[in-house]
Design a protein around this motif. Sequence first.
Motif, PDB file in Angstrom:
ATOM      1  N   GLY A   5       0.813  -1.210   0.000  1.00 22.63           N
ATOM      2  CA  GLY A   5       0.000   0.000   0.000  1.00 22.63           C
ATOM      3  C   GLY A   5       0.849   1.264   0.000  1.00 22.63           C
ATOM      4  N   PRO A   6       0.234   2.422  -0.271  1.00 22.98           N
ATOM      5  CA  PRO A   6       0.968   3.692  -0.363  1.00 22.98           C
ATOM      6  C   PRO A   6       1.733   4.009   0.917  1.00 22.98           C
ATOM      7  CG  PRO A   6      -1.277   3.937  -1.168  1.00 22.98           C
ATOM      8  CD  PRO A   6      -1.206   2.589  -0.535  1.00 22.98           C
ATOM      9  N   GLY A   7       3.009   4.313   0.767  1.00 26.67           N
ATOM     10  CA  GLY A   7       3.830   4.691   1.912  1.00 26.67           C
ATOM     11  C   GLY A   7       4.231   3.548   2.804  1.00 26.67           C
ATOM     12  N   CYS A   8       3.910   2.308   2.422  1.00 28.60           N
ATOM     13  CA  CYS A   8       4.236   1.138   3.249  1.00 28.60           C
ATOM     14  C   CYS A   8       5.315   0.307   2.557  1.00 28.60           C
ATOM     15  CB  CYS A   8       2.999   0.283   3.490  1.00 28.60           C
ATOM     16  SG  CYS A   8       1.715   1.107   4.458  1.00 28.60           S
ATOM     17  N   PHE A   9       6.357  -0.038   3.299  1.00 32.42           N
ATOM     18  CA  PHE A   9       7.482  -0.777   2.739  1.00 32.42           C
ATOM     19  C   PHE A   9       7.919  -1.863   3.724  1.00 32.42           C
ATOM     20  CE2 PHE A   9       7.552   3.516   1.061  1.00 32.42           C
ATOM     21  CZ  PHE A   9       7.583   3.277  -0.303  1.00 32.42           C
ATOM     22  N   GLY A  10       8.352  -2.985   3.162  1.00 28.55           N
ATOM     23  CA  GLY A  10       8.769  -4.110   3.993  1.00 28.55           C
ATOM     24  C   GLY A  10      10.215  -4.476   3.756  1.00 28.55           C
ATOM     25  N   GLY A  11      10.498  -5.757   3.846  1.00 32.10           N
ATOM     26  CA  GLY A  11      11.854  -6.249   3.653  1.00 32.10           C
ATOM     27  C   GLY A  11      11.814  -7.616   3.010  1.00 32.10           C
ATOM     28  N   GLU A  12      12.862  -8.375   3.222  1.00 33.33           N
ATOM     29  CA  GLU A  12      12.924  -9.726   2.688  1.00 33.33           C
ATOM     30  C   GLU A  12      11.794 -10.566   3.273  1.00 33.33           C
ATOM     31  OE1 GLU A  12      16.494 -12.912   2.533  1.00 33.33           O
ATOM     32  OE2 GLU A  12      15.612 -12.589   4.513  1.00 33.33           O
ATOM     33  N   PRO A  13      11.014 -11.261   2.421  1.00 29.99           N
ATOM     34  CA  PRO A  13      10.022 -12.195   2.966  1.00 29.99           C
ATOM     35  C   PRO A  13      10.732 -13.461   3.456  1.00 29.99           C
ATOM     36  CG  PRO A  13      10.042 -12.329   0.577  1.00 29.99           C
ATOM     37  CD  PRO A  13      11.025 -11.244   0.944  1.00 29.99           C
ATOM     38  N   SER A  70       6.907 -11.149   7.178  1.00 28.64           N
ATOM     39  CA  SER A  70       7.795 -10.009   6.959  1.00 28.64           C
ATOM     40  C   SER A  70       7.407  -8.863   7.887  1.00 28.64           C
ATOM     41  CB  SER A  70       7.730  -9.530   5.505  1.00 28.64           C
ATOM     42  OG  SER A  70       8.635  -8.464   5.286  1.00 28.64           O
ATOM     43  N   TYR A  71       8.396  -8.026   8.221  1.00 28.47           N
ATOM     44  CA  TYR A  71       8.113  -6.754   8.883  1.00 28.47           C
ATOM     45  C   TYR A  71       7.732  -5.740   7.809  1.00 28.47           C
ATOM     46  CZ  TYR A  71      10.520  -8.511  13.084  1.00 28.47           C
ATOM     47  OH  TYR A  71      10.904  -9.232  14.188  1.00 28.47           O
ATOM     48  N   VAL A  72       6.744  -4.879   8.105  1.00 26.36           N
ATOM     49  CA  VAL A  72       6.315  -3.827   7.187  1.00 26.36           C
ATOM     50  C   VAL A  72       6.163  -2.528   7.974  1.00 26.36           C
ATOM     51  CG1 VAL A  72       4.472  -3.024   5.647  1.00 26.36           C
ATOM     52  CG2 VAL A  72       5.170  -5.421   5.600  1.00 26.36           C
ATOM     53  N   HIS A  73       6.637  -1.432   7.377  1.00 22.73           N
ATOM     54  CA  HIS A  73       6.576  -0.133   8.054  1.00 22.73           C
ATOM     55  C   HIS A  73       5.738   0.843   7.232  1.00 22.73           C
ATOM     56  CE1 HIS A  73       7.833   3.186  10.605  1.00 22.73           C
ATOM     57  NE2 HIS A  73       8.114   3.890   9.510  1.00 22.73           N
ATOM     58  N   ASN A  74       4.881   1.586   7.923  1.00 15.68           N
ATOM     59  CA  ASN A  74       4.054   2.612   7.293  1.00 15.68           C
ATOM     60  C   ASN A  74       4.715   3.967   7.537  1.00 15.68           C
ATOM     61  OD1 ASN A  74       2.073   4.571   6.659  1.00 15.68           O
ATOM     62  ND2 ASN A  74       0.410   3.121   7.081  1.00 15.68           N
ATOM     63  N   GLU A  75       5.271   4.561   6.476  1.00 15.37           N
ATOM     64  CA  GLU A  75       5.982   5.829   6.635  1.00 15.37           C
ATOM     65  C   GLU A  75       5.037   6.996   6.867  1.00 15.37           C
ATOM     66  OE1 GLU A  75       8.687   6.423   3.404  1.00 15.37           O
ATOM     67  OE2 GLU A  75      10.068   4.856   4.109  1.00 15.37           O
ATOM     68  N   ALA A  87      -2.610 -13.044   9.691  1.00 12.97           N
ATOM     69  CA  ALA A  87      -2.473 -12.358  10.970  1.00 12.97           C
ATOM     70  C   ALA A  87      -1.654 -11.087  10.773  1.00 12.97           C
ATOM     71  CB  ALA A  87      -1.808 -13.252  12.016  1.00 12.97           C
ATOM     72  N   THR A  88      -1.999 -10.067  11.551  1.00  6.91           N
ATOM     73  CA  THR A  88      -1.243  -8.809  11.579  1.00  6.91           C
ATOM     74  C   THR A  88      -0.940  -8.478  13.031  1.00  6.91           C
ATOM     75  OG1 THR A  88      -2.376  -8.001   9.596  1.00  6.91           O
ATOM     76  CG2 THR A  88      -1.233  -6.375  10.961  1.00  6.91           C
ATOM     77  N   VAL A  89       0.331  -8.236  13.311  1.00  2.47           N
ATOM     78  CA  VAL A  89       0.768  -7.912  14.671  1.00  2.47           C
ATOM     79  C   VAL A  89       1.249  -6.467  14.696  1.00  2.47           C
ATOM     80  CG1 VAL A  89       2.339  -8.500  16.559  1.00  2.47           C
ATOM     81  CG2 VAL A  89       1.452 -10.312  15.069  1.00  2.47           C
ATOM     82  N   LYS A  90       0.662  -5.665  15.538  1.00  2.00           N
ATOM     83  CA  LYS A  90       1.109  -4.284  15.710  1.00  2.00           C
ATOM     84  C   LYS A  90       2.319  -4.282  16.631  1.00  2.00           C
ATOM     85  CE  LYS A  90      -0.402   0.288  17.245  1.00  2.00           C
ATOM     86  NZ  LYS A  90      -1.525   1.090  17.806  1.00  2.00           N
ATOM     87  N   LEU A  91       3.409  -3.712  16.182  1.00  7.03           N
ATOM     88  CA  LEU A  91       4.641  -3.720  16.956  1.00  7.03           C
ATOM     89  C   LEU A  91       4.714  -2.494  17.870  1.00  7.03           C
ATOM     90  CD1 LEU A  91       7.089  -4.912  14.151  1.00  7.03           C
ATOM     91  CD2 LEU A  91       5.804  -6.278  15.810  1.00  7.03           C
ATOM     92  N   PRO A  92       5.332  -2.633  19.042  1.00  2.00           N
ATOM     93  CA  PRO A  92       5.346  -1.535  20.018  1.00  2.00           C
ATOM     94  C   PRO A  92       6.166  -0.335  19.582  1.00  2.00           C
ATOM     95  CG  PRO A  92       6.677  -3.383  20.793  1.00  2.00           C
ATOM     96  CD  PRO A  92       5.946  -3.855  19.585  1.00  2.00           C
ATOM     97  N   ARG A  93       7.022  -0.514  18.604  1.00  2.00           N
ATOM     98  CA  ARG A  93       7.759   0.622  18.038  1.00  2.00           C
ATOM     99  C   ARG A  93       8.250   0.204  16.654  1.00  2.00           C
ATOM    100  NH1 ARG A  93      13.318   0.615  20.015  1.00  2.00           N
ATOM    101  NH2 ARG A  93      14.256  -1.235  19.074  1.00  2.00           N
ATOM    102  N   GLU A 137       4.196   3.633  11.982  1.00  2.00           N
ATOM    103  CA  GLU A 137       3.896   2.381  12.670  1.00  2.00           C
ATOM    104  C   GLU A 137       4.470   1.192  11.904  1.00  2.00           C
ATOM    105  OE1 GLU A 137      -0.188   1.503  14.462  1.00  2.00           O
ATOM    106  OE2 GLU A 137      -0.192   0.224  12.676  1.00  2.00           O
ATOM    107  N   SER A 138       4.993   0.218  12.634  1.00  2.00           N
ATOM    108  CA  SER A 138       5.501  -1.018  12.027  1.00  2.00           C
ATOM    109  C   SER A 138       4.616  -2.193  12.442  1.00  2.00           C
ATOM    110  CB  SER A 138       6.943  -1.289  12.458  1.00  2.00           C
ATOM    111  OG  SER A 138       7.827  -0.340  11.909  1.00  2.00           O
ATOM    112  N   ARG A 139       4.518  -3.160  11.519  1.00  2.00           N
ATOM    113  CA  ARG A 139       3.708  -4.346  11.781  1.00  2.00           C
ATOM    114  C   ARG A 139       4.446  -5.596  11.319  1.00  2.00           C
ATOM    115  NH1 ARG A 139      -2.571  -2.570  10.321  1.00  2.00           N
ATOM    116  NH2 ARG A 139      -2.635  -0.769  11.753  1.00  2.00           N
TER     117      ARG A 139
END
Length: 600
Positions: free
Chosen positions: A520-528, A549-554, A575-581, A558-560
């Motif tokens: 999605g717009p502004g969201c980027f992850g890493g290696e699956p 994978s970890y994904v970050h919303n710029e 499943a989606t896990v909201k990360l504390p930071r 927020e990271s998930r």
Amino acid sequence: MDAFSCSFLSTLPPLKLRSPVPIITTPPHLSISSVRIEEKPPTTTTKPKAPPQSPKTTRPPPSPVPLPKDINAASPSVAAAKKRVEPKLSTLIFNTFDDIINNFIDPPIRPSVDPRRVLSDNFAPVDELPPTKCEVIQGSLPSCLDGAYIRNGPNPQYLPRGPYHLFDGDGMLHSIRISKGEATLCSRYVKTYKYSIENETGSPVVPNVFSGFNGLTAAATRGALTAVRILTGEFNPVNGIGLANTNLAFFGNRLYALGESDLPYSIRLTPNGDIETSGRIDFDGKLFISMTAHPKIDTDTGEAFAFRYGPVPPYLTYFYFDKNGNKQPDVPVFSLTSPSFLHDFAITKKYAIFADIQIGMNPMEMIFGGGSPVGMVASKVSRIGVIPRYAKDESEMRWFDVPGFNLIHATNAWDEDDGNAIVMLAPNILSVEHTLERMDLVHALMEMVRIDLRTGIVTRHPLSARNLDFAVLNPDYVAKKNKYLYAAVGDPMPKISGVVKLDVSKGERQECIVASRMYGPGCFGGEPFFVAKDSGNPEADEDDGYVVSYVHNENTGESRFLVMDAKSPDLELVATVKLPRRVPYGFHGLFVRESDLKKL
């Protein structure tokens, strides 16, 4: 691309390391001697633990090389208080000379080494995070994910005082420990000798590999300053000067953090999800200087295959570890006649496969162009080398010219035609001249390469036109013919905008992507990473599992942590896990099952 902590630079005079803070807030002309990135004291503290003892196994464990005491600095609040130390007079003098080099001799002019650009957005470093509970905000975590997904990446300890490349940061592990549907996030530095010495000194000591040798004058002045630091006892290069910021591997019932400029570092996870560094491992004195960050694990045999490379002959040395983690004798390869950037390789059941690409040592560019000592050699023809998997020497090594084929990562390979042919899957880096300087201009084309070992004929065809790298597969299919890959979509590199699934069994000249999920717009992850539902079961479907994978919303900061159904046509979210930071963008990782974590 990958951490690129190339082992062949580990023998050069050490370079200068720095560390970031959200660089955007740093005034461009402010001269700072050193800044420590420290974590705010948590609301609750845990009792500091002594470094763990070597795991109890039926074999003598590889010998750890001693590190400075308190390398695990268990409590962040204790670490913060401890590091408020006055630097020694000699350190202040050295740092003053370092600032002169950074401000007047070799300032960070090029965008690729400007910390204000390199460490912007979610590339900026974070503090260590003790084990912290996470919230599952969508779906539920499957029981087969009980264990830990751990990802490595660069996270510089100190604010850079001069040139800084993305690949120069200290390694930080971000682990999400999953148990009975609940998740715990923990982020810790790999306590390398370099990290520990600089932590005790209170400022950078060892120069950066990728950004410190740009030009003859810069290399000479930083090399001289480093030599003085060594002579005055600030650090001992014999104990390692490299990073462990690239990858992780589990073999011989041990977990290792890896970087190509140093030996592996043994890692363990505590029952509450914390991460500890046990020590620098030389495998009873049998491993020297460094090792690839991409060893290949054959799950059928339990063996791990690896290599190291360097700037002096032999430029390539191949070796492997038996199922108990015991290192076997080196096989030096002298038929590699010039130093090459050998970041990754592949194995089949019969062979090991190396790529001699167009990236190598480029001293003329460093001396006359002020560039990196590592760069493109335009006149070079790329080659693929094939050696028997259990070779005792290089007598059966064969090289095949493959013009224009420049792989950084090798995804998989297998034997065909009764061992008379080899097939390899790997992304080919187009515009390879931009690999280190302008990663945003790099396009990685996933290709299938077939080598007929009888005729020497090499054939190639692309699997997709998309910009794909960091491809993974079901780990049970390493060295065996596989059908599916899961690859990261560069948009552009090094940012990852989504993940796609490829069916490599499709014929030539066909688009092999069969499923995708864009973040999605502004969201980027890493290696699956692929986690099989029933690992080791020969009756299970190859794609029966999950992609994580970890994904970050710029946009929100927020990271998930995402869990996707690897079989579904749209890689459906399970499943989606909201990360504390936030979790910064990084490099490679792996999933370790709970049964394996208990062996550490």
